[in-house]
Motif scaffolding. Structure first.
Motif, PDB file in Angstrom:
ATOM      1  N   ILE A   1       0.812  -1.224   0.000  1.00  0.00           N
ATOM      2  CA  ILE A   1       0.000   0.000   0.000  1.00  0.00           C
ATOM      3  C   ILE A   1       0.848   1.279   0.000  1.00  0.00           C
ATOM      4  O   ILE A   1       0.657   2.141  -0.859  1.00  0.00           O
ATOM      5  CB  ILE A   1      -0.989   0.011   1.194  1.00  0.00           C
ATOM      6  N   PRO A   2       1.803   1.430   0.956  1.00  0.00           N
ATOM      7  CA  PRO A   2       2.602   2.662   0.915  1.00  0.00           C
ATOM      8  C   PRO A   2       3.313   2.845  -0.425  1.00  0.00           C
ATOM      9  O   PRO A   2       3.386   3.961  -0.947  1.00  0.00           O
ATOM     10  CB  PRO A   2       3.619   2.463   2.052  1.00  0.00           C
ATOM     11  N   ALA A   3       3.800   1.734  -0.993  1.00  0.00           N
ATOM     12  CA  ALA A   3       4.496   1.830  -2.272  1.00  0.00           C
ATOM     13  C   ALA A   3       3.554   2.260  -3.386  1.00  0.00           C
ATOM     14  O   ALA A   3       3.907   3.077  -4.247  1.00  0.00           O
ATOM     15  CB  ALA A   3       5.137   0.486  -2.613  1.00  0.00           C
ATOM     16  N   MET A   4       2.333   1.741  -3.380  1.00  0.00           N
ATOM     17  CA  MET A   4       1.377   2.125  -4.417  1.00  0.00           C
ATOM     18  C   MET A   4       1.014   3.599  -4.304  1.00  0.00           C
ATOM     19  O   MET A   4       0.879   4.300  -5.315  1.00  0.00           O
ATOM     20  CB  MET A   4       0.115   1.254  -4.298  1.00  0.00           C
ATOM     21  N   LEU A   5       0.873   4.076  -3.048  1.00  0.00           N
ATOM     22  CA  LEU A   5       0.548   5.488  -2.859  1.00  0.00           C
ATOM     23  C   LEU A   5       1.701   6.370  -3.329  1.00  0.00           C
ATOM     24  O   LEU A   5       1.499   7.401  -3.982  1.00  0.00           O
ATOM     25  CB  LEU A   5       0.226   5.766  -1.379  1.00  0.00           C
ATOM     26  N   PHE A   6       2.920   5.944  -3.023  1.00  0.00           N
ATOM     27  CA  PHE A   6       4.102   6.699  -3.437  1.00  0.00           C
ATOM     28  C   PHE A   6       4.177   6.763  -4.968  1.00  0.00           C
ATOM     29  O   PHE A   6       4.455   7.810  -5.553  1.00  0.00           O
ATOM     30  CB  PHE A   6       5.354   6.031  -2.866  1.00  0.00           C
ATOM     31  N   LEU A   7       3.891   5.637  -5.596  1.00  0.00           N
ATOM     32  CA  LEU A   7       3.883   5.605  -7.061  1.00  0.00           C
ATOM     33  C   LEU A   7       2.902   6.625  -7.622  1.00  0.00           C
ATOM     34  O   LEU A   7       3.222   7.397  -8.523  1.00  0.00           O
ATOM     35  CB  LEU A   7       3.516   4.200  -7.552  1.00  0.00           C
ATOM     36  N   GLY A   8       1.700   6.644  -7.071  1.00  0.00           N
ATOM     37  CA  GLY A   8       0.671   7.540  -7.591  1.00  0.00           C
ATOM     38  C   GLY A   8       1.002   8.996  -7.323  1.00  0.00           C
ATOM     39  O   GLY A   8       0.858   9.855  -8.198  1.00  0.00           O
ATOM     40  N   VAL A   9       1.481   9.290  -6.115  1.00  0.00           N
ATOM     41  CA  VAL A   9       1.678  10.681  -5.735  1.00  0.00           C
ATOM     42  C   VAL A   9       2.967  11.242  -6.343  1.00  0.00           C
ATOM     43  O   VAL A   9       2.973  12.325  -6.915  1.00  0.00           O
ATOM     44  CB  VAL A   9       1.694  10.817  -4.195  1.00  0.00           C
ATOM     45  N   VAL A  10       4.053  10.497  -6.241  1.00  0.00           N
ATOM     46  CA  VAL A  10       5.355  11.061  -6.593  1.00  0.00           C
ATOM     47  C   VAL A  10       5.840  10.665  -7.989  1.00  0.00           C
ATOM     48  O   VAL A  10       6.290  11.503  -8.766  1.00  0.00           O
ATOM     49  CB  VAL A  10       6.416  10.651  -5.547  1.00  0.00           C
ATOM     50  N   MET A  11       5.766   9.385  -8.321  1.00  0.00           N
ATOM     51  CA  MET A  11       6.470   8.938  -9.524  1.00  0.00           C
ATOM     52  C   MET A  11       5.644   8.963 -10.805  1.00  0.00           C
ATOM     53  O   MET A  11       6.180   9.166 -11.888  1.00  0.00           O
ATOM     54  CB  MET A  11       7.043   7.543  -9.290  1.00  0.00           C
ATOM     55  N   MET A  12       4.340   8.729 -10.679  1.00  0.00           N
ATOM     56  CA  MET A  12       3.531   8.600 -11.889  1.00  0.00           C
ATOM     57  C   MET A  12       3.576   9.815 -12.816  1.00  0.00           C
ATOM     58  O   MET A  12       3.597   9.664 -14.034  1.00  0.00           O
ATOM     59  CB  MET A  12       2.087   8.263 -11.499  1.00  0.00           C
ATOM     60  N   PRO A  13       3.615  11.058 -12.264  1.00  0.00           N
ATOM     61  CA  PRO A  13       3.676  12.201 -13.182  1.00  0.00           C
ATOM     62  C   PRO A  13       4.860  12.129 -14.143  1.00  0.00           C
ATOM     63  O   PRO A  13       4.744  12.548 -15.292  1.00  0.00           O
ATOM     64  CB  PRO A  13       3.817  13.396 -12.236  1.00  0.00           C
ATOM     65  N   PHE A  14       5.984  11.591 -13.678  1.00  0.00           N
ATOM     66  CA  PHE A  14       7.147  11.490 -14.566  1.00  0.00           C
ATOM     67  C   PHE A  14       6.904  10.451 -15.653  1.00  0.00           C
ATOM     68  O   PHE A  14       7.219  10.654 -16.819  1.00  0.00           O
ATOM     69  CB  PHE A  14       8.403  11.122 -13.776  1.00  0.00           C
ATOM     70  N   TYR A  15       6.349   9.321 -15.250  1.00  0.00           N
ATOM     71  CA  TYR A  15       6.085   8.267 -16.235  1.00  0.00           C
ATOM     72  C   TYR A  15       5.083   8.730 -17.273  1.00  0.00           C
ATOM     73  O   TYR A  15       5.288   8.628 -18.469  1.00  0.00           O
ATOM     74  CB  TYR A  15       5.504   7.017 -15.553  1.00  0.00           C
ATOM     75  N   TYR A  16       3.945   9.213 -16.799  1.00  0.00           N
ATOM     76  CA  TYR A  16       2.872   9.554 -17.733  1.00  0.00           C
ATOM     77  C   TYR A  16       3.228  10.819 -18.501  1.00  0.00           C
ATOM     78  O   TYR A  16       3.043  10.893 -19.712  1.00  0.00           O
ATOM     79  CB  TYR A  16       1.550   9.734 -16.979  1.00  0.00           C
ATOM     80  N   GLY A  17       3.767  11.807 -17.778  1.00  0.00           N
ATOM     81  CA  GLY A  17       4.049  13.099 -18.385  1.00  0.00           C
ATOM     82  C   GLY A  17       5.131  13.038 -19.455  1.00  0.00           C
ATOM     83  O   GLY A  17       5.089  13.784 -20.426  1.00  0.00           O
ATOM     84  N   SER A  18       6.101  12.130 -19.308  1.00  0.00           N
ATOM     85  CA  SER A  18       7.177  12.080 -20.295  1.00  0.00           C
ATOM     86  C   SER A  18       6.759  11.278 -21.522  1.00  0.00           C
ATOM     87  O   SER A  18       7.541  11.142 -22.455  1.00  0.00           O
ATOM     88  CB  SER A  18       8.440  11.479 -19.670  1.00  0.00           C
TER      89      SER A  18
END
Lengths: 582, 91
Positions: free
Chosen positions: A98-115
């Motif tokens: 759960i903490p990892a999934m939340l971290f993915l959504g909050v912090v990392m996903m913008p880089f993946y999707y945005g790039s």
């Protein structure tokens, strides 16, 4: 209830299914293949095939996000771990996922999707260039083949237990079904099936858990029986450890309470789970298939809500099986019991035996359909991620460049066929390990922990260089392998036992070592090599990316329950409450 | 009882080829009907379940959940642009 004679023949079926059960299972397969056929008419180009045309709503990808992982690992592995260790198994969910999934959504996903990258390795390429990209693509592709093999093996053993077919025939039939539905519909079909499978698996496991709890006399009855069984068998973990999630010594393999907690929080929670959930393209691919950056960020966060409750329908049935099913109870008492899917009963058989003992025909069919669905979805997820990485990241980038879209689409379909054939082979590798969780964790330690270290450093430290990227990955992976060899049993009989840690603790330690070595070497190498020009890092590194690129401009106008951060906050609060309660 | 695929095909023109909610709803409702019938007509096998008619109750629950999904898809249909996915993000 008549217990089975110990001289069960391998050709006998573990479960007695009747015509209604087969009807239910058949109906499921008809729908799955129907989805493939219908999705095929919609697949128009390679973005459709590999990323579903970026058009799916967040609740669909959110469920697919957890369903892609709700295969071998959760259902058999978690119920097995629940039967053996009890409640500490919840750490895989509440400290791990759960903490990892939340971290993915909050912090990392913008880089993946945005790039606008099409895969996680492609992000690696943009940030670090060829070296790190090649290492990541190849190690990911190999890992997916191995894991697809494990899923296929489990699928084959279930078919064997159900129909009495020889394992090889079962493996081949299962492989053909998975192959046909992915080659037909691509990622859309895989995601649709995952969502469908999620509901079928809940429809199967929820009644099983409720009936089981009723039979043992509720939570109170279950704790009494586990306490009694643990009292009779001093070799198993003491009842207090099986019934409280912390400190989880039996799970981690550390004798000291403090080390155990540190091992679980840092090894499992931070390194292994963050590595797995944030960099594993099988998972991230689902979020990339959404219609907006807001949906992409919400995908893992929406997934976190059902994920929190998955332990109640996977670990709990395992714990129930350990006191209610005579074969599993005897196994836990240290006896060798003939039967099960492999000749001798193991914890992995817990769920199948519980189904046999508790479910009437009808519900039994739903349960069988659910299990078959879960393994197929798990394998399909591995293979659809593999074919994206193979066609875009390996074939298009290094082998045959600059061809038209149709060509890479065809390569993707061929890769799917090839991967399935290889998975049949790796399915045999999986037979050498009694506890599949150990095997999977060992693999994740090698591939994901250093990847996470490199990603997180690369996303937040613009000075990190291309050379540091691949050096960190390679050295991190090698240190994980080294620690696994030196531990007691991470590689089964191949391990040397120099470091006195076994069980899951060895995997935590290997992952931790990989993480630390990766970070240290990346920093050292970065300081002596030349960084990329700052203007090339836009969208890839936090400090060089404008804030408005990282968030969805429309999101501010949504109600709170459709916004990323409030949802993540609610999920975090709920998981803290769950950790306190158990 | 192939209700699930048939339903999804009917709504094609409106919700795209595959509204997942119809597929989920159709399959769960079909399972619900089968299990409810098993619960009413078949052997409830109460020695396994500990006295509860598990098929009946699980069947009714699945039927309700399935119908909720279908109703959701009917009330809030998804529209997709003509000609499949228009994707500006493709390279």
């Amino acid at each position: 209830m008549a217990s089975w004679a110990p001289t069960v023949l391998a050709s006998d079926t573990l479960i007695d299914a009747n015509a209604v059960d087969y009807l239910i299972v058949g109906l499921y397969f008809a729908v799955v293949l129907g989805i493939g056929l219908m999705a095929r008419r919609q697949v128009s180009d390679s973005v459709d095939f590999f990323l579903s045309g970026r058009s799916l709503p967040a609740w669909v990808t959110g469920l697919a996000f957890i369903a892609a992982n709700l295969g071998a690992v959760e259902i058999m592995g978690m119920s097995a771990s629940g039967a053996e260790f009890g409640l500490p198994t919840v750490h895989y969910f509440w400290v791990g996922a759960i903490p990892a999934m939340l971290f993915l959504g909050v912090v990392m996903m913008p880089f993946y999707y945005g790039s606008k990258v099409r895969s996680v390795p492609e992000f690696m390429y943009r940030r670090f260039g060829t070296g790190a990209h090649l290492v990541n693509s190849i190690s990911f592709a190999v890992a997916q083949l191995l894991i697809a093999g494990i899923n296929l093996y489990l699928l084959g053993t279930i078919i064997q237990a159900l129909l009495g077919w020889p394992l090889l025939v079962a493996l081949l039939v299962a492989a053909v079904v998975v192959l046909s539905y992915i080659t037909l519909g691509g990622l859309s079909a895989a995601i649709y099936n995952e969502v469908l499978q999620f509901f079928v698996i809940v429809a199967a496991l929820l009644p099983l858990t409720l009936i089981g709890l009723d039979r043992v006399g509720g939570w109170g009855g279950l704790t009494d029986k586990i306490t009694e069984a643990a009292g009779d068998n001093p070799e198993t973990a003491p009842a207090a450890q099986q019934l409280n999630s912390w400190p989880g010594n039996a799970l981690s393999g550390f004798d000291s309470d403090l080390l155990s907690v540190v091992g679980i929080v840092f090894g499992l929670g931070f390194v292994l789970s963050f590595g797995y959930w944030t960099t594993n393209f099988v998972e991230v691919q689902r979020a990339m298939a959404t219609d907006s950056i807001s949906s992409a960020r919400k995908t893992p966060i929406i997934g976190a809500f059902p994920k929190m409750f998955v332990p109640f329908i996977t670990i709990l049935p395992g714990m129930i099986a350990a006191v209610l099913v005579s074969e599993i109870a005897d196994t836990k008492a240290g006896e060798q019991v003939a039967g099960g899917t492999g000749g001798t009963v193991t914890y992995n058989d817990s769920l199948l035996y519980l189904m046999r003992d508790l479910l009437p025909n009808g519900l039994l069919g739903v349960a069988i359909a659910g299990l078959l669905a879960a393994f197929m979805a798990g394998m399909a997820a591995n293979i659809s991620a593999f074919n994206t990485v193979f066609s875009y990241d390996l074939w298009q980038r290094y082998a045959v460049k600059d061809r038209d879209d149709d060509y890479y689409l065809k390569i993707g379909r061929l890769a799917t066929v090839g991967a399935t054939v290889i998975a049949v082979g790796t399915a045999y590798l999986a037979t050498n390990f009694s506890n599949i969780m150990d095997y999977l964790q060992t693999l994740f330690g090698f591939f994901n922990a250093p990847l996470f270290a490199t990603f997180i450093l690369g996303m937040f430290w613009k000075r990190m260089t291309a050379t540091a990227g691949w050096v960190g990955l390679v050295s991190g992976t090698l240190s994980a392998v080294a620690v696994a060899f030196l531990s007691e049993d991470a590689f089964g009989s191949l391990s040397l036992g120099v470091i006195p840690v076994g069980g899951q603790g060895a995997a935590f330690l290997a992952a931790g070592a990989a993480f630390v070595v990766d970070i240290v070497l990346s920093v050292v190498v970065s300081l002596v090599t030349r960084p990329k020009p700052v203007e090339e890092l836009k969208g890839l590194v936090y400090s060089e990316t404008p804030r408005e690129d990282l968030v969805d401009a429309d999101e501010a106008s949504y109600p709170w329950y459709r916004r990323t951060l409030p949802l993540a906050g609610v999920a975090l609060a709920m998981v803290v409450v769950l950790n306190v309660l158990f | 009882m192939p209700t699930a695929p048939a339903r999804a095909t009917q709504r094609r023109h409106r919700a795209g080829a595959l509204d997942i909610r119809n597929i989920i709803g159709g399959l769960l409702a079909a399972y619900g009907v089968i299990l409810t019938l098993m619960g009413l007509l078949g052997d409830p096998e109460t020695d396994k379940t500990g006295g509860v008619n598990a098929n009946l109750w699980a069947g009714l629950a699945m039927l309700v959940v399935g119908l909720v999904f279908v109703a959701w898809a009917v009330l809030r249909p998804t529209y997709v642009p003509d000609g499949g996915a228009e994707d500006p993000s493709a390279d």
